[in-house]
Design a protein around this motif. Structure first.
Motif, PDB file in Angstrom:
ATOM      1  N   PHE A  45       0.815  -1.217   0.000  1.00  0.00           N
ATOM      2  CA  PHE A  45       0.000   0.000   0.000  1.00  0.00           C
ATOM      3  C   PHE A  45       0.851   1.271   0.000  1.00  0.00           C
ATOM      4  CE2 PHE A  45      -3.103  -3.132   1.575  1.00  0.00           C
ATOM      5  CZ  PHE A  45      -4.044  -2.988   0.561  1.00  0.00           C
ATOM      6  N   ARG A  46       1.970   1.243   0.695  1.00  0.00           N
ATOM      7  CA  ARG A  46       2.877   2.400   0.663  1.00  0.00           C
ATOM      8  C   ARG A  46       3.472   2.567  -0.729  1.00  0.00           C
ATOM      9  NH1 ARG A  46       6.221   0.885   6.097  1.00  0.00           N
ATOM     10  NH2 ARG A  46       4.374   0.513   7.376  1.00  0.00           N
ATOM     11  N   HIS A  47       3.806   1.443  -1.350  1.00  0.00           N
ATOM     12  CA  HIS A  47       4.368   1.453  -2.696  1.00  0.00           C
ATOM     13  C   HIS A  47       3.369   2.086  -3.668  1.00  0.00           C
ATOM     14  CE1 HIS A  47       6.663  -1.230  -5.839  1.00  0.00           C
ATOM     15  NE2 HIS A  47       6.661   0.042  -6.191  1.00  0.00           N
ATOM     16  N   VAL A  48       2.137   1.617  -3.637  1.00  0.00           N
ATOM     17  CA  VAL A  48       1.091   2.156  -4.523  1.00  0.00           C
ATOM     18  C   VAL A  48       0.855   3.636  -4.234  1.00  0.00           C
ATOM     19  CG1 VAL A  48      -1.370   2.034  -5.102  1.00  0.00           C
ATOM     20  CG2 VAL A  48      -0.039  -0.072  -4.887  1.00  0.00           C
ATOM     21  N   ARG A  49       0.845   3.992  -2.980  1.00  0.00           N
ATOM     22  CA  ARG A  49       0.581   5.389  -2.595  1.00  0.00           C
ATOM     23  C   ARG A  49       1.647   6.332  -3.154  1.00  0.00           C
ATOM     24  NH1 ARG A  49      -0.245   7.138   3.681  1.00  0.00           N
ATOM     25  NH2 ARG A  49      -1.187   9.168   3.310  1.00  0.00           N
ATOM     26  N   SER A  50       2.901   5.909  -3.142  1.00  0.00           N
ATOM     27  CA  SER A  50       3.950   6.767  -3.699  1.00  0.00           C
ATOM     28  C   SER A  50       3.760   6.941  -5.204  1.00  0.00           C
ATOM     29  CB  SER A  50       5.339   6.218  -3.372  1.00  0.00           C
ATOM     30  OG  SER A  50       5.563   4.969  -3.973  1.00  0.00           O
ATOM     31  N   HIS A  51       3.363   5.865  -5.897  1.00  0.00           N
ATOM     32  CA  HIS A  51       3.103   5.986  -7.337  1.00  0.00           C
ATOM     33  C   HIS A  51       1.878   6.866  -7.609  1.00  0.00           C
ATOM     34  CE1 HIS A  51       6.193   3.485  -8.994  1.00  0.00           C
ATOM     35  NE2 HIS A  51       5.876   2.470  -8.199  1.00  0.00           N
ATOM     36  N   TYR A  52       0.886   6.783  -6.748  1.00  0.00           N
ATOM     37  CA  TYR A  52      -0.307   7.626  -6.896  1.00  0.00           C
ATOM     38  C   TYR A  52       0.084   9.105  -6.883  1.00  0.00           C
ATOM     39  CZ  TYR A  52      -4.360  10.300  -5.337  1.00  0.00           C
ATOM     40  OH  TYR A  52      -5.338  11.267  -5.198  1.00  0.00           O
ATOM     41  N   TRP A  53       0.975   9.477  -5.942  1.00  0.00           N
ATOM     42  CA  TRP A  53       1.380  10.879  -5.862  1.00  0.00           C
ATOM     43  C   TRP A  53       2.262  11.285  -7.035  1.00  0.00           C
ATOM     44  CZ3 TRP A  53      -0.825  14.686  -3.476  1.00  0.00           C
ATOM     45  CH2 TRP A  53      -1.719  14.377  -2.459  1.00  0.00           C
ATOM     46  N   MET A  54       3.083  10.368  -7.521  1.00  0.00           N
ATOM     47  CA  MET A  54       3.867  10.661  -8.723  1.00  0.00           C
ATOM     48  C   MET A  54       2.933  10.852  -9.923  1.00  0.00           C
ATOM     49  SD  MET A  54       7.165   8.210  -8.561  1.00  0.00           S
ATOM     50  CE  MET A  54       7.888   7.770  -7.011  1.00  0.00           C
ATOM     51  N   LEU A  55       1.891  10.048  -9.982  1.00  0.00           N
ATOM     52  CA  LEU A  55       0.885  10.189 -11.037  1.00  0.00           C
ATOM     53  C   LEU A  55       0.241  11.574 -10.969  1.00  0.00           C
ATOM     54  CD1 LEU A  55      -1.016   9.124 -13.282  1.00  0.00           C
ATOM     55  CD2 LEU A  55      -2.414   8.114 -11.458  1.00  0.00           C
ATOM     56  N   ARG A  56      -0.080  12.021  -9.781  1.00  0.00           N
ATOM     57  CA  ARG A  56      -0.689  13.344  -9.630  1.00  0.00           C
ATOM     58  C   ARG A  56       0.235  14.448 -10.129  1.00  0.00           C
ATOM     59  NH1 ARG A  56      -4.062  14.597  -4.460  1.00  0.00           N
ATOM     60  NH2 ARG A  56      -4.453  16.379  -5.820  1.00  0.00           N
ATOM     61  N   VAL A  57       1.538  14.304  -9.880  1.00  0.00           N
ATOM     62  CA  VAL A  57       2.495  15.278 -10.401  1.00  0.00           C
ATOM     63  C   VAL A  57       2.491  15.228 -11.925  1.00  0.00           C
ATOM     64  CG1 VAL A  57       4.936  15.912 -10.574  1.00  0.00           C
ATOM     65  CG2 VAL A  57       3.963  15.287  -8.350  1.00  0.00           C
ATOM     66  N   GLY A  58       2.516  14.021 -12.486  1.00  0.00           N
ATOM     67  CA  GLY A  58       2.483  13.874 -13.936  1.00  0.00           C
ATOM     68  C   GLY A  58       1.260  14.536 -14.549  1.00  0.00           C
ATOM     69  N   ILE A  59       0.125  14.399 -13.898  1.00  0.00           N
ATOM     70  CA  ILE A  59      -1.114  15.014 -14.384  1.00  0.00           C
ATOM     71  C   ILE A  59      -1.002  16.537 -14.307  1.00  0.00           C
ATOM     72  CG2 ILE A  59      -3.567  15.347 -13.865  1.00  0.00           C
ATOM     73  CD1 ILE A  59      -3.571  12.327 -13.001  1.00  0.00           C
ATOM     74  N   LYS A  60      -0.548  17.052 -13.182  1.00  0.00           N
ATOM     75  CA  LYS A  60      -0.429  18.509 -13.023  1.00  0.00           C
ATOM     76  C   LYS A  60       0.534  19.113 -14.036  1.00  0.00           C
ATOM     77  CE  LYS A  60      -3.144  19.585  -9.597  1.00  0.00           C
ATOM     78  NZ  LYS A  60      -4.242  20.539  -9.740  1.00  0.00           N
ATOM     79  N   LYS A  61       1.602  18.374 -14.360  1.00  0.00           N
ATOM     80  CA  LYS A  61       2.599  18.880 -15.305  1.00  0.00           C
ATOM     81  C   LYS A  61       2.282  18.469 -16.744  1.00  0.00           C
ATOM     82  CE  LYS A  61       6.880  19.107 -13.988  1.00  0.00           C
ATOM     83  NZ  LYS A  61       8.227  18.698 -13.595  1.00  0.00           N
ATOM     84  N   ALA A  62       1.155  17.762 -16.940  1.00  0.00           N
ATOM     85  CA  ALA A  62       0.724  17.293 -18.261  1.00  0.00           C
ATOM     86  C   ALA A  62       1.836  16.515 -18.965  1.00  0.00           C
ATOM     87  CB  ALA A  62       0.229  18.453 -19.116  1.00  0.00           C
ATOM     88  N   GLN A  63       2.462  15.604 -18.230  1.00  0.00           N
ATOM     89  CA  GLN A  63       3.536  14.774 -18.774  1.00  0.00           C
ATOM     90  C   GLN A  63       2.970  13.392 -19.105  1.00  0.00           C
ATOM     91  OE1 GLN A  63       6.279  15.076 -15.447  1.00  0.00           O
ATOM     92  NE2 GLN A  63       7.516  16.562 -16.558  1.00  0.00           N
ATOM     93  N   PHE A  64       2.666  13.207 -20.383  1.00  0.00           N
ATOM     94  CA  PHE A  64       2.023  11.962 -20.822  1.00  0.00           C
ATOM     95  C   PHE A  64       2.848  10.737 -20.423  1.00  0.00           C
ATOM     96  CE2 PHE A  64       1.260   8.657 -24.016  1.00  0.00           C
ATOM     97  CZ  PHE A  64      -0.100   8.450 -23.811  1.00  0.00           C
ATOM     98  N   ARG A  65       4.151  10.790 -20.652  1.00  0.00           N
ATOM     99  CA  ARG A  65       5.005   9.642 -20.333  1.00  0.00           C
ATOM    100  C   ARG A  65       4.934   9.296 -18.845  1.00  0.00           C
ATOM    101  NH1 ARG A  65      11.518   9.230 -20.538  1.00  0.00           N
ATOM    102  NH2 ARG A  65      11.638   7.007 -20.198  1.00  0.00           N
ATOM    103  N   GLU A  66       4.939  10.314 -17.997  1.00  0.00           N
ATOM    104  CA  GLU A  66       4.876  10.070 -16.552  1.00  0.00           C
ATOM    105  C   GLU A  66       3.513   9.504 -16.160  1.00  0.00           C
ATOM    106  OE1 GLU A  66       6.747   9.331 -13.375  1.00  0.00           O
ATOM    107  OE2 GLU A  66       7.821  10.695 -14.717  1.00  0.00           O
ATOM    108  N   ILE A  67       2.467  10.029 -16.747  1.00  0.00           N
ATOM    109  CA  ILE A  67       1.121   9.543 -16.435  1.00  0.00           C
ATOM    110  C   ILE A  67       0.992   8.063 -16.785  1.00  0.00           C
ATOM    111  CG2 ILE A  67      -1.319   9.730 -17.068  1.00  0.00           C
ATOM    112  CD1 ILE A  67      -0.723  12.803 -17.514  1.00  0.00           C
ATOM    113  N   VAL A  68       1.358   7.718 -18.004  1.00  0.00           N
ATOM    114  CA  VAL A  68       1.265   6.314 -18.434  1.00  0.00           C
ATOM    115  C   VAL A  68       2.194   5.437 -17.602  1.00  0.00           C
ATOM    116  CG1 VAL A  68       1.688   4.725 -20.361  1.00  0.00           C
ATOM    117  CG2 VAL A  68       0.506   6.895 -20.763  1.00  0.00           C
TER     118      VAL A  68
END
Length: 113
Positions: A45-68
């Motif tokens: 769950f900690r592992h997934v949570r860290s990826h969730y927050w990285m995903l949120r950064v990718g979305i905010k920065k509109a970085q398609f590669r990071e989002i995927v």
């Protein structure tokens, strides 16, 4: 000075990242989410949570590669349930999800607990 537990240090890194994220300081926020990822990998769950927050950064920065990359890594985090993960990997889409990486010296003691 009392040493934090692995969970406490993980939460400290995650909270630092979230505060920076809330202030729209996405680059340094991502750095703390990477550190949280290194500490969270052994726990699903900690592992997934860290990826969730990285995903949120990718979305905010509109970085398609990071989002995927983060979506794929969220599903791949299931390896933590079986002790299968690349130790030290920072978790960003800029590195292979299978590549072990050196653990930062200041984080090593937490992973040796």
């Amino acid at each position: 000075m009392t040493k934090l537990s692995l969970k406490e240090k993980y939460l400290e890194e995650l909270e630092q990242g979230k505060q920076l994220f809330d202030n729209k300081d996405y680059f340094p926020a991502f750095y703390h989410f990477e550190r949280a990822h290194i500490l969270g990998q052994p726990h699903y769950f900690r592992h997934v949570r860290s990826h969730y927050w990285m995903l949120r950064v990718g979305i905010k920065k509109a970085q398609f590669r990071e989002i995927v990359g983060q979506i794929i890594r969220i599903f791949g985090s299931v390896g933590s349930l079986f002790g299968q993960y690349p130790v030290g990997n920072t978790g960003g889409a800029n590195v292979s999800p299978f590549k072990p990486m050196p653990i930062p010296e200041d984080l090593k003691p937490y992973l040796e607990q």
